[in-house]
Design an enzyme around this catalytic site. Structure first.
Site, PDB file in Angstrom:
ATOM      1  N   SER A  47       0.845  -1.192   0.000  1.00  0.00           N
ATOM      2  CA  SER A  47       0.000   0.000   0.000  1.00  0.00           C
ATOM      3  C   SER A  47       0.878   1.240   0.000  1.00  0.00           C
ATOM      4  O   SER A  47       2.054   1.200   0.366  1.00  0.00           O
ATOM      5  CB  SER A  47      -0.939   0.018   1.218  1.00  0.00           C
ATOM      6  OG  SER A  47      -0.206   0.179   2.409  1.00  0.00           O
ATOM      7  N   GLY A  48       0.266   2.344  -0.412  1.00  0.00           N
ATOM      8  CA  GLY A  48       0.927   3.635  -0.347  1.00  0.00           C
ATOM      9  C   GLY A  48       0.095   4.577   0.485  1.00  0.00           C
ATOM     10  O   GLY A  48      -1.113   4.383   0.665  1.00  0.00           O
ATOM     11  N   ARG A  49       0.748   5.602   1.012  1.00  0.00           N
ATOM     12  CA  ARG A  49       0.032   6.588   1.805  1.00  0.00           C
ATOM     13  C   ARG A  49       0.715   7.941   1.654  1.00  0.00           C
ATOM     14  O   ARG A  49       1.917   8.011   1.414  1.00  0.00           O
ATOM     15  CB  ARG A  49      -0.017   6.188   3.279  1.00  0.00           C
ATOM     16  CG  ARG A  49       1.335   6.055   3.937  1.00  0.00           C
ATOM     17  CD  ARG A  49       1.348   5.090   5.100  1.00  0.00           C
ATOM     18  NE  ARG A  49       1.047   3.740   4.693  1.00  0.00           N
ATOM     19  CZ  ARG A  49       1.936   2.898   4.159  1.00  0.00           C
ATOM     20  NH1 ARG A  49       3.177   3.300   3.931  1.00  0.00           N
ATOM     21  NH2 ARG A  49       1.600   1.687   3.821  1.00  0.00           N
ATOM     22  N   ASP A  64      12.643   3.298   2.406  1.00  0.00           N
ATOM     23  CA  ASP A  64      11.752   3.463   3.552  1.00  0.00           C
ATOM     24  C   ASP A  64      12.395   3.025   4.861  1.00  0.00           C
ATOM     25  O   ASP A  64      12.111   3.581   5.921  1.00  0.00           O
ATOM     26  CB  ASP A  64      10.407   2.775   3.321  1.00  0.00           C
ATOM     27  CG  ASP A  64      10.516   1.308   2.924  1.00  0.00           C
ATOM     28  OD1 ASP A  64      11.618   0.732   2.962  1.00  0.00           O
ATOM     29  OD2 ASP A  64       9.475   0.736   2.531  1.00  0.00           O
ATOM     30  N   THR A 100       5.940  -5.911   5.731  1.00  0.00           N
ATOM     31  CA  THR A 100       6.054  -7.059   4.838  1.00  0.00           C
ATOM     32  C   THR A 100       7.377  -7.775   5.076  1.00  0.00           C
ATOM     33  O   THR A 100       7.458  -9.005   5.023  1.00  0.00           O
ATOM     34  CB  THR A 100       5.928  -6.598   3.380  1.00  0.00           C
ATOM     35  OG1 THR A 100       4.650  -5.989   3.203  1.00  0.00           O
ATOM     36  CG2 THR A 100       6.058  -7.772   2.425  1.00  0.00           C
TER      37      THR A 100
END
Length: 483
Positions: free
Chosen positions: A13-15, A238, A260
């Site tokens: 996912s991205g945010r 990240d 993950t």
């Protein structure tokens, strides 16, 4: 207070988060979250990078609304190793390959025929993983995909280019390519020449905090933001951003960035390039302010995520409660085993691994979940113990950051397994680190210690003291090592 948009892209996912930073204030608000779903096409597994970019634009629009239409800066971080290729016109030549794509199978052995694995490690300090950028580039070169490429941009640099029109290669992410010398913190030109890798494909290196351009007029129009809006290079891997937000109050700490993957290790001033370190598959990735992220990659919550997907996404809270009541350490697997890398059939593969090693075969979702979490805790224990020994750096506390902090059972089991207190939090460590590097670049905060004090003083943290029988963990670790 100033407002900064952190684009934080994970493997699932991205945010886009808005961070507000003041002398004693650090607030983080989610503006937009969107899925990151790879797509399997005839040529292999690919990232849907156009959908990601669309999500980033939607997120910046939402971030602007939260910040009254004005952002002081934007920064982007993502997972490592993957890249997009641009042609002579600067156009993307195809969707970037996913690191789980099979095109790198057998490539490492071909690379080692030219530069043996020991020499490769001595030059770059990077762990072996079949998807390292070096192996992906070797596979693409062999298939002729590099022949017409003018530029190679790692994922956060590609998105930065689309936002600004400016090209660069941020250093912390570049260090995961297996083409950077961690001692000089520059490209390993001699190694690249021996392997026939053209380092001219990469844009000039950027440091965290460097300017990376300003949002293009078209982006301002699409997002409704008031310009100019600078884009700032952050720790674009990240994990680099997450480690920058570890709320440590001293130097004797280990960290586990959970999600993950689990990235477990130490923050050092210099790389560890010994043969023993290579054999233990530790990596030396570059961090903020000349630091080295000395860590081991562990399969992480991918194991549980894949099981949950196979089970049709049951209620995770109920599943974890049942797992907490399941027998402890009854069956464990090697959470670093490459057999678990590919998606699909994860519960069956875990059961098969237990059966092959002569252990009781977990049958229910609760039993399999307990097996996964016990196994991850054991992998965390081994990584922290090995890192202390190989780097000659004892630790007193383990900081767990990232998505795994929401899993109280995993945090408690990690404390029990390591025999050390675990401080869990912040959950959005990568986004916080992203924001803090931007804020520091724009004069809002001070040195790295100030960043950590600000996180420790403003973010909710949970502490787990080790408990139970340490001998059971030693026995389980010995059982796993004996296979």
């Amino acid at each position: 207070m100033r407002s900064y948009a952190a684009v934080d892209l994970g493997a699932s996912s991205g945010r886009v988060m808005v961070g507000r930073v003041g002398p004693d204030t650090l607030e983080l608000t989610e503006a937009h979250r969107f899925p990151n779903r790879p797509v399997r096409v005839p040529e292999g597994l690919r990232w849907d990078v156009l959908a990601l970019y669309s999500g980033v634009l939607d997120g910046l629009r939402a971030a602007g609304s939260l910040a009254g239409g004005r952002l002081d800066s934007v920064g982007i971080d993502s997972w490592a190793v993957d890249y997009g290729l641009l042609d002579t016109r600067g156009a993307l030549m195809g969707n970037p390959a996913h690191y789980r794509d099979t095109r790198t199978e057998g490539v490492a052995e071909k690379v080692w025929a030219t530069v043996p694995a020991a020499e490769l490690y001595a030059a770059t300090g990077l762990q072996y993983a079949p998807f390292n950028t070096l192996y992906q580039m070797a596979a693409d070169r062999e298939a002729g995909r590099l022949a017409h490429a003018e530029r190679l941009l790692l994922i956060p640099d590609l998105l930065t280019y689309w936002l600004t029109g400016e090209q660069g290669t941020e250093l912390t992410n570049a260090s995961t390519t297996q083409l950077v010398d961690p001692r000089t913190r520059t490209w390993a030109h001699g190694l690249a020449a021996r392997l026939g890798i053209d380092l001219g494909l990469f844009a000039p290196l950027r440091q965290p905090g460097d300017p990376a351009g300003v949002l293009r007029p078209e982006v301002l129009a699409e997002t409704g933001l008031t310009g100019p809006v600078p884009v700032t290079a952050v720790g674009s891997h990240d994990t680099a951003s997450a480690v920058a937000a570890v709320p440590a109050t001293g130097e004797r700490f280990a960290y586990i960035c959970t999600g993950t993957w689990s990235l477990a290790g130490l923050e050092l001033d210099a790389p560890v390039l010994t043969e023993e370190s290579r054999a233990a598959n530790f990596t030396n990735e570059l961090g903020l302010d000349g630091t080295v992220r000395y860590l081991r990659n562990i399969m992480g919550l991918w194991l549980l995520q894949e099981c949950v997907r196979e089970w049709g996404h049951p209620d995770l809270g109920i599943l974890l409660q049942a797992a907490a009541e399941a027998p402890a350490l009854r069956s464990v697997v090697d959470a670093q085993d490459a057999a678990f890398l590919a998606p699909g059939r994860m519960p069956e593969r875990i059961a098969e691994a237990c059966r092959a090693s002569g252990q009781p075969v977990p049958g229910t979702p609760a039993e399999i979940t307990r097996c996964v979490l016990d196994s991850l805790a054991l992998a965390h224990r081994r990584a922290i113990e090995d890192a202390q020994r190989l780097a000659d750096r004892p630790v007193d506390v383990v900081h767990v950051v990232g998505g795994g902090t929401r899993n109280a059972l995993l945090c408690r089991l990690t404390a029990d397994a390591c025999g050390l207190p675990v401080v869990a939090g912040p959950t959005e460590a990568a986004a916080l680190g992203n924001v803090l590097v931007q804020a520091r670049a724009h004069g809002a905060v001070g040195d790295r210690a100030d960043l950590r004090r600000l996180v420790a003083g403003t973010q909710p943290l949970a502490r787990y003291e080790p408990r139970g029988d340490a001998g059971r963990w030693r026995e389980a670790a010995a059982r796993l090592a004996a296979r």
